[in-house]
Design an enzyme around this catalytic site. Sequence first.
Site, PDB file in Angstrom:
ATOM      1  N   HIS A 193       0.824  -1.219   0.000  1.00  0.00           N
ATOM      2  CA  HIS A 193       0.000   0.000   0.000  1.00  0.00           C
ATOM      3  C   HIS A 193       0.851   1.258   0.000  1.00  0.00           C
ATOM      4  O   HIS A 193       1.991   1.250   0.442  1.00  0.00           O
ATOM      5  CB  HIS A 193      -0.860   0.074   1.281  1.00  0.00           C
ATOM      6  CG  HIS A 193      -1.519  -1.197   1.676  1.00  0.00           C
ATOM      7  ND1 HIS A 193      -1.333  -1.793   2.907  1.00  0.00           N
ATOM      8  CD2 HIS A 193      -2.357  -2.004   0.987  1.00  0.00           C
ATOM      9  CE1 HIS A 193      -2.046  -2.906   2.964  1.00  0.00           C
ATOM     10  NE2 HIS A 193      -2.670  -3.065   1.808  1.00  0.00           N
ATOM     11  N   HIS A 238       0.875   4.482   2.215  1.00  0.00           N
ATOM     12  CA  HIS A 238       0.347   5.006   3.472  1.00  0.00           C
ATOM     13  C   HIS A 238       0.472   6.533   3.465  1.00  0.00           C
ATOM     14  O   HIS A 238       1.261   7.105   2.707  1.00  0.00           O
ATOM     15  CB  HIS A 238       1.075   4.381   4.660  1.00  0.00           C
ATOM     16  CG  HIS A 238       0.644   2.953   4.933  1.00  0.00           C
ATOM     17  ND1 HIS A 238       0.391   2.477   6.192  1.00  0.00           N
ATOM     18  CD2 HIS A 238       0.437   1.910   4.103  1.00  0.00           C
ATOM     19  CE1 HIS A 238       0.028   1.193   6.117  1.00  0.00           C
ATOM     20  NE2 HIS A 238       0.047   0.819   4.860  1.00  0.00           N
ATOM     21  N   HIS A 288      -3.662   3.877   5.478  1.00  0.00           N
ATOM     22  CA  HIS A 288      -3.632   3.862   4.014  1.00  0.00           C
ATOM     23  C   HIS A 288      -3.990   5.250   3.484  1.00  0.00           C
ATOM     24  O   HIS A 288      -4.910   5.891   3.997  1.00  0.00           O
ATOM     25  CB  HIS A 288      -4.644   2.843   3.462  1.00  0.00           C
ATOM     26  CG  HIS A 288      -4.337   1.433   3.840  1.00  0.00           C
ATOM     27  ND1 HIS A 288      -5.048   0.369   3.361  1.00  0.00           N
ATOM     28  CD2 HIS A 288      -3.360   0.909   4.630  1.00  0.00           C
ATOM     29  CE1 HIS A 288      -4.541  -0.754   3.848  1.00  0.00           C
ATOM     30  NE2 HIS A 288      -3.523  -0.447   4.634  1.00  0.00           N
ATOM     31  N   HIS A 308     -11.506   0.297   2.477  1.00  0.00           N
ATOM     32  CA  HIS A 308     -10.425  -0.473   1.885  1.00  0.00           C
ATOM     33  C   HIS A 308     -10.975  -1.436   0.822  1.00  0.00           C
ATOM     34  O   HIS A 308     -12.071  -1.966   0.963  1.00  0.00           O
ATOM     35  CB  HIS A 308      -9.705  -1.269   2.982  1.00  0.00           C
ATOM     36  CG  HIS A 308      -8.566  -2.080   2.479  1.00  0.00           C
ATOM     37  ND1 HIS A 308      -7.355  -1.521   2.137  1.00  0.00           N
ATOM     38  CD2 HIS A 308      -8.453  -3.401   2.219  1.00  0.00           C
ATOM     39  CE1 HIS A 308      -6.544  -2.480   1.706  1.00  0.00           C
ATOM     40  NE2 HIS A 308      -7.187  -3.630   1.745  1.00  0.00           N
ATOM     41  N   HIS A 363      -9.233   2.569  -1.105  1.00  0.00           N
ATOM     42  CA  HIS A 363      -8.352   3.690  -0.781  1.00  0.00           C
ATOM     43  C   HIS A 363      -7.472   3.952  -2.002  1.00  0.00           C
ATOM     44  O   HIS A 363      -7.087   2.998  -2.699  1.00  0.00           O
ATOM     45  CB  HIS A 363      -7.454   3.331   0.406  1.00  0.00           C
ATOM     46  CG  HIS A 363      -8.192   2.988   1.660  1.00  0.00           C
ATOM     47  ND1 HIS A 363      -7.787   1.953   2.494  1.00  0.00           N
ATOM     48  CD2 HIS A 363      -9.294   3.544   2.214  1.00  0.00           C
ATOM     49  CE1 HIS A 363      -8.618   1.907   3.532  1.00  0.00           C
ATOM     50  NE2 HIS A 363      -9.543   2.840   3.382  1.00  0.00           N
ATOM     51  N   ASP A 391      -4.470   1.684  -2.052  1.00  0.00           N
ATOM     52  CA  ASP A 391      -4.626   0.226  -2.080  1.00  0.00           C
ATOM     53  C   ASP A 391      -4.054  -0.364  -3.363  1.00  0.00           C
ATOM     54  O   ASP A 391      -4.692  -0.313  -4.418  1.00  0.00           O
ATOM     55  CB  ASP A 391      -6.107  -0.162  -1.966  1.00  0.00           C
ATOM     56  CG  ASP A 391      -6.677   0.137  -0.593  1.00  0.00           C
ATOM     57  OD1 ASP A 391      -5.890   0.383   0.339  1.00  0.00           O
ATOM     58  OD2 ASP A 391      -7.922   0.116  -0.470  1.00  0.00           O
ATOM     59  N   HIS A 417       3.549  -5.586   3.877  1.00  0.00           N
ATOM     60  CA  HIS A 417       3.041  -6.214   5.101  1.00  0.00           C
ATOM     61  C   HIS A 417       3.436  -7.682   5.229  1.00  0.00           C
ATOM     62  O   HIS A 417       3.786  -8.335   4.239  1.00  0.00           O
ATOM     63  CB  HIS A 417       1.521  -6.105   5.127  1.00  0.00           C
ATOM     64  CG  HIS A 417       1.035  -4.704   5.389  1.00  0.00           C
ATOM     65  ND1 HIS A 417       0.726  -4.235   6.634  1.00  0.00           N
ATOM     66  CD2 HIS A 417       0.859  -3.658   4.542  1.00  0.00           C
ATOM     67  CE1 HIS A 417       0.364  -2.960   6.557  1.00  0.00           C
ATOM     68  NE2 HIS A 417       0.428  -2.585   5.293  1.00  0.00           N
ATOM     69  N   ARG A 430       3.730  -4.381   9.639  1.00  0.00           N
ATOM     70  CA  ARG A 430       4.415  -3.619   8.577  1.00  0.00           C
ATOM     71  C   ARG A 430       5.882  -4.036   8.578  1.00  0.00           C
ATOM     72  O   ARG A 430       6.653  -3.622   9.436  1.00  0.00           O
ATOM     73  CB  ARG A 430       4.268  -2.128   8.856  1.00  0.00           C
ATOM     74  CG  ARG A 430       2.798  -1.707   8.972  1.00  0.00           C
ATOM     75  CD  ARG A 430       2.668  -0.249   9.377  1.00  0.00           C
ATOM     76  NE  ARG A 430       1.243   0.128   9.438  1.00  0.00           N
ATOM     77  CZ  ARG A 430       0.815   1.377   9.561  1.00  0.00           C
ATOM     78  NH1 ARG A 430       1.685   2.388   9.662  1.00  0.00           N
ATOM     79  NH2 ARG A 430      -0.476   1.639   9.601  1.00  0.00           N
TER      80      ARG A 430
HETATM   81 CU    CU Z   1      -0.321  -1.002   4.374  1.00  0.00          CU
HETATM   82 ZN    ZN Z   2      -6.576   0.368   2.139  1.00  0.00          ZN
END
Ligand code: CU
Ligand code: ZN
Length: 159
Positions: free
Chosen positions: A50, A52, A67, A75, A84, A87, A124, A147
């Site tokens: 993602h 962030h 995110h 999401h 998002h 995403d 992640h 993370r």
């Molecule tokens: Cu993330």
């Molecule tokens: Zn997301």
Amino acid sequence: MAAKGTVKAVALITGDNNVRGSLQFLQDANGATHVKGKIMGLSPGLHGFHIHALGDTTNGCNSTGPHFNPLSKNHGAPSDQERHAGDLGNIFAGPDGIAEISIMDKQIPLSGQHSILGRAVVVHADPDDLGKGGHELSKTTGNAGGRIGCGIIGLQSAV
Ligand code: CU
Ligand code: ZN
């Protein structure tokens, strides 16, 4: 050769357990951004991936915020309407722990109001369920777990 007006950015990924890599971001004339590169030191399989909201790594990847979500959506998967902006789904690491990344996306521009410059890219521990896992975290994080690596997206010379 970079076309006139092309914007380029780069992120160096660092994290736990030798997770490391580098990513290049290239925005084309139509506004789509190509994310290309390699991340090493991953466990084999899928890992949530993602943008962030914050380019803050003072507390490692944990201080990069949620995110990137300028449109206040839930999401989702990259192909969903409801997602998002940050995403980007999952990346896949082979048995050697290396993920080769090549993603094209229209919601992560390098210029303008919703630019991702100065924000962070995060990888992640677990797969992103793309909002469909039925977990209490599915609609916010995809339940992608810890993370394990991140980097700040910085402007790069376009030449
Ligand atoms: Cu993330
Ligand atoms: Zn997301």
